[in-house]
Design an enzyme around this catalytic site. Structure first.
Site, PDB file in Angstrom:
ATOM      1  N   ARG A   1      -9.479 -66.079  10.498  1.00  0.00           N
ATOM      2  CA  ARG A   1     -10.642 -65.284  10.919  1.00  0.00           C
ATOM      3  C   ARG A   1     -12.102 -66.026  10.415  1.00  0.00           C
ATOM      4  O   ARG A   1     -13.234 -65.296  10.717  1.00  0.00           O
ATOM      5  CB  ARG A   1     -10.710 -63.913  10.438  1.00  0.00           C
ATOM      6  CG  ARG A   1      -9.542 -63.044  10.925  1.00  0.00           C
ATOM      7  CD  ARG A   1      -9.573 -61.423  10.560  1.00  0.00           C
ATOM      8  NE  ARG A   1      -8.551 -60.707  11.146  1.00  0.00           N
ATOM      9  CZ  ARG A   1      -7.408 -60.609  10.393  1.00  0.00           C
ATOM     10  NH1 ARG A   1      -7.244 -60.856   9.075  1.00  0.00           N
ATOM     11  NH2 ARG A   1      -6.481 -59.711  10.926  1.00  0.00           N
TER      12      ARG A   1
ATOM     13  N   LYS B   1     -21.405 -72.698  20.786  1.00  0.00           N
ATOM     14  CA  LYS B   1     -20.582 -72.509  21.716  1.00  0.00           C
ATOM     15  C   LYS B   1     -19.085 -73.136  21.476  1.00  0.00           C
ATOM     16  O   LYS B   1     -19.135 -74.499  21.416  1.00  0.00           O
ATOM     17  CB  LYS B   1     -20.663 -72.879  23.202  1.00  0.00           C
ATOM     18  CG  LYS B   1     -21.808 -71.674  23.635  1.00  0.00           C
ATOM     19  CD  LYS B   1     -22.235 -72.085  25.343  1.00  0.00           C
ATOM     20  CE  LYS B   1     -22.886 -71.106  26.012  1.00  0.00           C
ATOM     21  NZ  LYS B   1     -23.144 -71.521  27.444  1.00  0.00           N
TER      22      LYS B   1
ATOM     23  N   GLU C   1     -27.389 -84.830  30.460  1.00  0.00           N
ATOM     24  CA  GLU C   1     -27.754 -83.592  29.701  1.00  0.00           C
ATOM     25  C   GLU C   1     -29.107 -83.765  28.841  1.00  0.00           C
ATOM     26  O   GLU C   1     -29.946 -82.422  29.155  1.00  0.00           O
ATOM     27  CB  GLU C   1     -26.727 -83.198  28.561  1.00  0.00           C
ATOM     28  CG  GLU C   1     -25.436 -82.775  29.145  1.00  0.00           C
ATOM     29  CD  GLU C   1     -25.462 -81.571  29.549  1.00  0.00           C
ATOM     30  OE1 GLU C   1     -26.247 -80.766  29.606  1.00  0.00           O
ATOM     31  OE2 GLU C   1     -24.261 -81.021  29.571  1.00  0.00           O
TER      32      GLU C   1
ATOM     33  N   LYS D   1     -32.997 -77.079  23.075  1.00  0.00           N
ATOM     34  CA  LYS D   1     -31.931 -76.273  22.957  1.00  0.00           C
ATOM     35  C   LYS D   1     -32.278 -75.095  21.945  1.00  0.00           C
ATOM     36  O   LYS D   1     -31.686 -73.941  22.011  1.00  0.00           O
ATOM     37  CB  LYS D   1     -30.822 -77.109  22.971  1.00  0.00           C
ATOM     38  CG  LYS D   1     -29.370 -76.081  22.973  1.00  0.00           C
ATOM     39  CD  LYS D   1     -28.193 -76.708  23.280  1.00  0.00           C
ATOM     40  CE  LYS D   1     -27.248 -75.908  23.690  1.00  0.00           C
ATOM     41  NZ  LYS D   1     -25.707 -76.491  23.834  1.00  0.00           N
TER      42      LYS D   1
ATOM     43  N   GLU E   1     -26.395 -65.652  25.062  1.00  0.00           N
ATOM     44  CA  GLU E   1     -26.564 -65.775  26.611  1.00  0.00           C
ATOM     45  C   GLU E   1     -26.480 -64.626  27.250  1.00  0.00           C
ATOM     46  O   GLU E   1     -25.774 -64.460  28.342  1.00  0.00           O
ATOM     47  CB  GLU E   1     -25.294 -66.956  26.914  1.00  0.00           C
ATOM     48  CG  GLU E   1     -25.570 -67.534  28.184  1.00  0.00           C
ATOM     49  CD  GLU E   1     -24.800 -68.796  28.873  1.00  0.00           C
ATOM     50  OE1 GLU E   1     -24.130 -68.485  30.063  1.00  0.00           O
ATOM     51  OE2 GLU E   1     -24.452 -69.569  28.065  1.00  0.00           O
TER      52      GLU E   1
ATOM     53  N   ARG F   1     -30.710 -68.269  27.879  1.00  0.00           N
ATOM     54  CA  ARG F   1     -29.779 -69.195  27.489  1.00  0.00           C
ATOM     55  C   ARG F   1     -29.108 -69.803  28.595  1.00  0.00           C
ATOM     56  O   ARG F   1     -28.653 -70.983  28.783  1.00  0.00           O
ATOM     57  CB  ARG F   1     -28.963 -68.965  26.368  1.00  0.00           C
ATOM     58  CG  ARG F   1     -27.872 -70.091  26.026  1.00  0.00           C
ATOM     59  CD  ARG F   1     -27.338 -69.936  24.929  1.00  0.00           C
ATOM     60  NE  ARG F   1     -26.505 -71.006  24.511  1.00  0.00           N
ATOM     61  CZ  ARG F   1     -25.693 -71.261  23.069  1.00  0.00           C
ATOM     62  NH1 ARG F   1     -26.079 -70.132  22.271  1.00  0.00           N
ATOM     63  NH2 ARG F   1     -25.080 -72.172  22.884  1.00  0.00           N
TER      64      ARG F   1
ATOM     65  N   ASN G   1     -27.364 -73.921  31.808  1.00  0.00           N
ATOM     66  CA  ASN G   1     -26.180 -74.137  32.561  1.00  0.00           C
ATOM     67  C   ASN G   1     -26.630 -74.705  34.129  1.00  0.00           C
ATOM     68  O   ASN G   1     -25.786 -74.929  34.917  1.00  0.00           O
ATOM     69  CB  ASN G   1     -25.370 -72.856  32.892  1.00  0.00           C
ATOM     70  CG  ASN G   1     -24.871 -72.340  31.812  1.00  0.00           C
ATOM     71  OD1 ASN G   1     -24.066 -73.193  31.023  1.00  0.00           O
ATOM     72  ND2 ASN G   1     -25.225 -71.128  31.237  1.00  0.00           N
TER      73      ASN G   1
ATOM     74  N   HIS H   1     -24.253 -76.783  36.007  1.00  0.00           N
ATOM     75  CA  HIS H   1     -22.917 -76.469  35.289  1.00  0.00           C
ATOM     76  C   HIS H   1     -21.712 -75.841  36.105  1.00  0.00           C
ATOM     77  O   HIS H   1     -20.761 -75.951  36.111  1.00  0.00           O
ATOM     78  CB  HIS H   1     -22.987 -76.034  33.761  1.00  0.00           C
ATOM     79  CG  HIS H   1     -23.479 -76.906  32.879  1.00  0.00           C
ATOM     80  ND1 HIS H   1     -24.849 -77.620  33.002  1.00  0.00           N
ATOM     81  CD2 HIS H   1     -22.955 -77.387  31.772  1.00  0.00           C
ATOM     82  CE1 HIS H   1     -24.963 -78.262  31.800  1.00  0.00           C
ATOM     83  NE2 HIS H   1     -23.933 -78.493  31.253  1.00  0.00           N
TER      84      HIS H   1
ATOM     85  N   HIS I   1     -18.735 -77.638  36.537  1.00  0.00           N
ATOM     86  CA  HIS I   1     -17.396 -77.134  36.196  1.00  0.00           C
ATOM     87  C   HIS I   1     -16.407 -76.970  37.157  1.00  0.00           C
ATOM     88  O   HIS I   1     -15.315 -77.297  36.824  1.00  0.00           O
ATOM     89  CB  HIS I   1     -17.809 -75.806  35.543  1.00  0.00           C
ATOM     90  CG  HIS I   1     -18.396 -75.829  34.257  1.00  0.00           C
ATOM     91  ND1 HIS I   1     -18.781 -75.010  33.481  1.00  0.00           N
ATOM     92  CD2 HIS I   1     -18.531 -77.180  33.411  1.00  0.00           C
ATOM     93  CE1 HIS I   1     -19.256 -75.472  32.232  1.00  0.00           C
ATOM     94  NE2 HIS I   1     -19.095 -76.594  32.177  1.00  0.00           N
TER      95      HIS I   1
ATOM     96  N   HIS J   1     -17.895 -85.036  31.996  1.00  0.00           N
ATOM     97  CA  HIS J   1     -18.674 -83.858  32.045  1.00  0.00           C
ATOM     98  C   HIS J   1     -19.982 -84.235  32.639  1.00  0.00           C
ATOM     99  O   HIS J   1     -20.568 -83.459  33.230  1.00  0.00           O
ATOM    100  CB  HIS J   1     -18.558 -83.008  30.923  1.00  0.00           C
ATOM    101  CG  HIS J   1     -19.274 -82.028  30.719  1.00  0.00           C
ATOM    102  ND1 HIS J   1     -19.258 -80.538  31.439  1.00  0.00           N
ATOM    103  CD2 HIS J   1     -20.705 -81.545  30.095  1.00  0.00           C
ATOM    104  CE1 HIS J   1     -20.117 -79.787  31.253  1.00  0.00           C
ATOM    105  NE2 HIS J   1     -21.036 -80.548  30.289  1.00  0.00           N
TER     106      HIS J   1
END
Length: 392
Positions: free
Chosen positions: A123, A145, A187, A229, A239, A243, A247, A250, A254, A268
């Protein structure tokens, strides 16, 4: 050039990002006491195992009681349920405890996978990011993330889990394949496009220096990107609003990665470059930005050596535009059944909108896959692109 430190101020989850050269040789000094347990579990890939070995030797020389290393195959396919299970069971087999630390030494794939494993095993255990690619140093290692891919799309299973520290050794970038370096540069450009026109203008002038790994230029670009960032993450960690601007490109990118099957044809950062051009194209068709903005962005990316059209980098896609738009519907940014798009009112002025006609999105994707629209720039730079990719 001295070491630069950027702090992500998230209250009890605050952590520092170190940016500089030869940092791996003193990494133990950068690990805060609350995550510096006696056992370290290094997760890496076969491409950067030498750096992982250096981290392991440094930690053991500076008093770590145990340091285990697991090297995985590189590539997006490693971010899977199967490998996630393998990583967790490997750590359990070596008696990981809650005061242990997981150290990710690699690019975005390793950082995302190792971070999700660190968030999940027992955990949650300590987590350290050692990003070894430009893309990871300016983006994926910052902000917490973590996750893995599924057949439905990228990063759909994961958690927000902040590291205890990020160690970005820019000297490592000198060993990156050219194609990987350029993918990371996409990026960097993103930060200028979403909220900072002056940074984009700086990149137009100095982008070639960054890609030539000039120390001062790289250091400035990484620090500028990380600070951008950091500001967004501090304001919106999970997000819920601002935030989402990170993206840009993206959602399109994606979907292209999923369509290509994560098979290496499309990195990517390359997908993000194509996706950002698509986002500007869509915004131009909606009357939000000028066609001159679109052409300026596409020209900069192309002159650096990045693909800007899906037709060039993925010529053998079997999916048509409608199928790719359908894949976009699996994106995490879908809320109340509607997909939020990151659009622009100009360079440095991005915003979120769900009010986009799907037929217009299909047109943008279809043109990127192979229309005659805008092909003059593509043809002009085609030989250059071919030389970049054929050399990798």
């Amino acid at each position: 050039m001295g070491t630069k430190i950027v702090t992500i101020d998230l209250g009890a989850k605050e952590y520092d990002i170190y940016i500089g050269e030869s940092l791996l040789y003193r990494i133990h000094d950068m690990i805060p006491d609350d995550v510096s347990g006696g056992k370290f579990f290094i997760i890496t890939d076969n491409n950067v195992s030498d750096y992982a070995r250096q981290v392991q030797e440094t930690l053991l020389a500076q008093g770590a009681q145990q340091c285990e290393t697991l090297a995985l195959h590189p590539g997006e396919k490693t971010k899977s349920f199967e490998i996630f299970q393998q990583v967790c069971e490997w750590m359990l087999s070596h008696k990981i405890s809650r005061d242990s630390v997981v150290v990710a030494v690699g690019g975005g794939v390793i950082g995302d996978l190792a971070g999700y494993a660190a968030a999940s095993v027992l955990r949650g255990v300590g987590f350290v990011q050692v990003p070894t690619t430009l893309l990871a140093q300016v983006d994926s290692s910052v902000g917490g993330k973590t996750g893995i891919n599924t057949s439905y799309g990228k990063n759909l299973i994961g958690a927000f889990y902040q590291p205890g520290v990020v160690v970005a050794d820019i000297e490592i970038l000198k060993t990156l394949p050219r194609r990987e370096l350029l993918a990371g540069y996409a990026e960097v450009v993103k930060y200028g496009l979403i909220e900072d026109l002056s940074f984009f203008e700086w990149l137009e002038e100095h982008g070639r220096d960054v890609c030539a790994l000039d120390s001062d230029a790289v250091s400035y670009a990484v620090e500028k990107s990380v600070r951008a960032k950091a500001d967004v993450v501090i304001a919106d960690e999970k997000e819920q609003g601002r935030r989402a601007l990170l993206n840009l490109g993206h959602t399109f990118g994606h979907a292209l990665e999923a369509a290509a099957g994560y098979d290496g044809r499309l990195l990517h950062g390359e997908a993000v470059a194509i996706g950002m051009v698509m986002a500007f194209d869509l915004s131009s068709r909606l009357g939000l930005c000028t066609k001159a903005d679109l052409e300026r962005v596409e020209e900069h990316l192309a002159q650096i050596g990045l693909p800007t059209r899906a037709a060039f980098i993925t010529p053998n896609l079997t999916q048509n535009a409608e199928k790719i738009v359908e894949l976009m519907g699996n994106d995490k940014k879908v809320k109340k059944g509607r997909l939020n798009y990151i659009l622009v009112k100009g360079i440095g002025n991005a915003f979120v909108s769900a009010d986009v006609p799907q037929e217009l999105v299909v047109e943008v994707v279809r043109d990127s896959l192979g229309s005659d629209d805008g092909q003059s720039l593509q043809e002009m730079l085609q030989d250059k692109w071919k030389s970049v990719f054929s050399s990798q």
